[in-house]
Design an enzyme around this catalytic site. Structure first.
Site, PDB file in Angstrom:
ATOM      1  N   SER A 174     -33.763  29.726  25.735  1.00  0.00           N
ATOM      2  CA  SER A 174     -34.300  29.451  24.400  1.00  0.00           C
ATOM      3  C   SER A 174     -33.557  28.610  23.511  1.00  0.00           C
ATOM      4  O   SER A 174     -33.241  27.226  23.572  1.00  0.00           O
ATOM      5  CB  SER A 174     -34.454  30.921  23.644  1.00  0.00           C
ATOM      6  OG  SER A 174     -35.161  30.839  22.397  1.00  0.00           O
ATOM      7  N   THR A 175     -32.836  29.082  22.410  1.00  0.00           N
ATOM      8  CA  THR A 175     -32.298  28.292  21.605  1.00  0.00           C
ATOM      9  C   THR A 175     -31.000  27.577  22.198  1.00  0.00           C
ATOM     10  O   THR A 175     -30.164  28.278  22.785  1.00  0.00           O
ATOM     11  CB  THR A 175     -31.487  29.426  20.242  1.00  0.00           C
ATOM     12  OG1 THR A 175     -32.474  30.262  19.801  1.00  0.00           O
ATOM     13  CG2 THR A 175     -30.916  28.493  19.337  1.00  0.00           C
ATOM     14  N   HIS A 201     -38.241  28.390  25.331  1.00  0.00           N
ATOM     15  CA  HIS A 201     -39.058  28.670  24.305  1.00  0.00           C
ATOM     16  C   HIS A 201     -39.183  27.426  23.256  1.00  0.00           C
ATOM     17  O   HIS A 201     -38.206  27.078  22.834  1.00  0.00           O
ATOM     18  CB  HIS A 201     -38.449  29.581  23.408  1.00  0.00           C
ATOM     19  CG  HIS A 201     -38.286  31.041  23.939  1.00  0.00           C
ATOM     20  ND1 HIS A 201     -37.300  32.011  24.080  1.00  0.00           N
ATOM     21  CD2 HIS A 201     -39.054  31.386  25.204  1.00  0.00           C
ATOM     22  CE1 HIS A 201     -37.418  32.986  24.489  1.00  0.00           C
ATOM     23  NE2 HIS A 201     -38.479  32.783  25.488  1.00  0.00           N
ATOM     24  N   MET A 294     -31.529  32.967  22.099  1.00  0.00           N
ATOM     25  CA  MET A 294     -31.392  33.978  21.222  1.00  0.00           C
ATOM     26  C   MET A 294     -32.309  35.085  21.729  1.00  0.00           C
ATOM     27  O   MET A 294     -33.137  34.941  22.460  1.00  0.00           O
ATOM     28  CB  MET A 294     -32.100  33.974  19.691  1.00  0.00           C
ATOM     29  CG  MET A 294     -31.795  34.652  18.807  1.00  0.00           C
ATOM     30  SD  MET A 294     -32.597  34.173  17.254  1.00  0.00           S
ATOM     31  CE  MET A 294     -31.981  32.562  16.911  1.00  0.00           C
ATOM     32  N   ASP A 297     -35.066  37.728  26.246  1.00  0.00           N
ATOM     33  CA  ASP A 297     -36.140  37.455  27.150  1.00  0.00           C
ATOM     34  C   ASP A 297     -35.496  37.122  28.370  1.00  0.00           C
ATOM     35  O   ASP A 297     -34.514  36.311  28.383  1.00  0.00           O
ATOM     36  CB  ASP A 297     -37.151  36.437  26.470  1.00  0.00           C
ATOM     37  CG  ASP A 297     -38.347  36.004  27.212  1.00  0.00           C
ATOM     38  OD1 ASP A 297     -38.693  36.995  28.160  1.00  0.00           O
ATOM     39  OD2 ASP A 297     -38.772  34.868  27.402  1.00  0.00           O
TER      40      ASP A 297
END
Length: 352
Positions: A174-175, A201, A294, A297
């Protein structure tokens, strides 16, 4: 309470500067130390104000955002959060900014982040805090994707995975993930023996351009996944943003299924959903890797992957932009190996 997070806001739109200012001003732990209306002002104020985080627009007069990122990262390296238009061209510009050293990005149309202004502001605050609390070295270390490829490791090929040799590689992020994933995939050889599936993401308008960019810098083939794509050794399928990717056994070989998200599914693509499907289809014959991101998930999917007998790696805290997703699986005792980002690619390349 510790020192406040110092933020410099850069955008040529007074409306958008005011909107970001209003959102960040709600937080007691954030101090807006400056405003800039173009990239030239951003470079000067970054040098003088030394902010912890810069929010940066891409399209600006005098000096554009990408050029400003390059200059700032060369002179006074700073954590930079880009704001991007949700278009294919906006995606390419954002990827250029990430290549230049920006840490993360958000869509400029923040209404895409949630059901209203309050939710959008909440997500903006969370992202600014996450970027501000990350190690600046985690961004600087990934610039130049091939810089660590020549490093040698004492591990033997047989010790790369905990169990049997994997037949599929599944990566979630993600991030900070787009830059980290580029570093990992660019290390793999053209004749890589495993098919790869990835859930990161990103908005739906970004993943196609991102896959195209990766395909130009990687030896392996990289493409945005489409429904019923076959899993082929040496090919990486990127889950399309806004959709869900599952792995299943097809009529003759393994394939991916691409579906619309169901109501209540927060992440699309979901790392949990992807890993769960890998656990069901490949059982003990897969390797999962959780990169920077972050939230958590991937945790539930990682549990299923481990119960099925597959191996799992997670990125270490020091090299993460945000140590959320890797921390979740590590704290749950699911990581067979906690690996620094610059070691993940070379270790994966040893699988033969």
């Amino acid at each position: 309470m510790g020192a406040k997070l110092k933020v410099l806001i850069v955008d040529d739109s007074a409306f958008f500067r005011n909107r970001i200012t209003a959102a960040l001003s709600q937080a007691d732990d954030i101090e807006i130390v400056g405003i800039a209306a173009d990239g030239k002002e951003a470079i000067e104020r970054a040098r003088r104000l030394k902010p912890d985080v810069i929010t940066m627009d891409v399209e600006m007069p005098v000096v554009d955002g990408i050029s400003a990122v390059r200059k700032i990262m060369a002179e006074t390296p700073t954590r930079i959060l880009m704001f991007s238009a949700l278009t294919k061209e906006g995606a390419k510009e954002t990827l250029d900014a990430l290549d230049a050293g920006a840490m993360d990005f958000l869509p400029k149309d923040m209404s895409n982040l949630g059901s209203g202004v309050e939710e959008a502001n909440k997500q903006l605050l969370e992202r600014v805090r996450a970027v501000g609390q990350s190690r600046l070295s985690s961004v600087r270390s990934v610039l130049g994707s091939h810089s660590h490829a020549s490093r040698t490791f004492k591990l033997t090929p047989s010790s790369v995975t905990a169990g049997r040799k994997p037949e599929l590689l599944a990566i979630g992020a993600s991030t900070g993930g787009p830059v980290a994933l580029r570093q990992v995939l660019s290390t793999l050889p053209r004749n890589y023996p495993l098919p790869i599936v990835v859930a990161v993401h990103m908005p739906g308008s970004f993943t196609g351009a991102y896959a195209e960019r990766l395909n130009t810098v990687c030896s392996i083939k990289v493409k945005e996944a489409t429904d019923r794509d076959m899993l082929i050794a040496g090919q990486c399928l990127i889950a399309p943003g806004g959709k869900q990717l599952k792995v299943e056994r097809g009529p003759s070989q393994y394939q991916v299924r691409i579906t619309d998200p169901l109501p209540g599914q927060i992440y699309h693509p979901s790392v949990d959903l992807m890993l769960s499907s890998v656990a069901e289809s490949y059982r003990e014959r897969a390797l999962g890797v959780i990169l920077t991101g972050m939230g958590a998930d991937g945790l539930q999917g990682a549990k299923k992957l481990k119960l099925a007998g597959s191996s799992l790696w997670s990125q270490d805290q020091q090299s993460c932009v945000v140590y959320g997703m890797p921390q979740a699986v590590e704290k749950a005792g699911l990581s067979d190996r906690v690996v620094a980002l610059d070691e993940i690619g070379p270790l994966l390349a040893r699988i033969s």
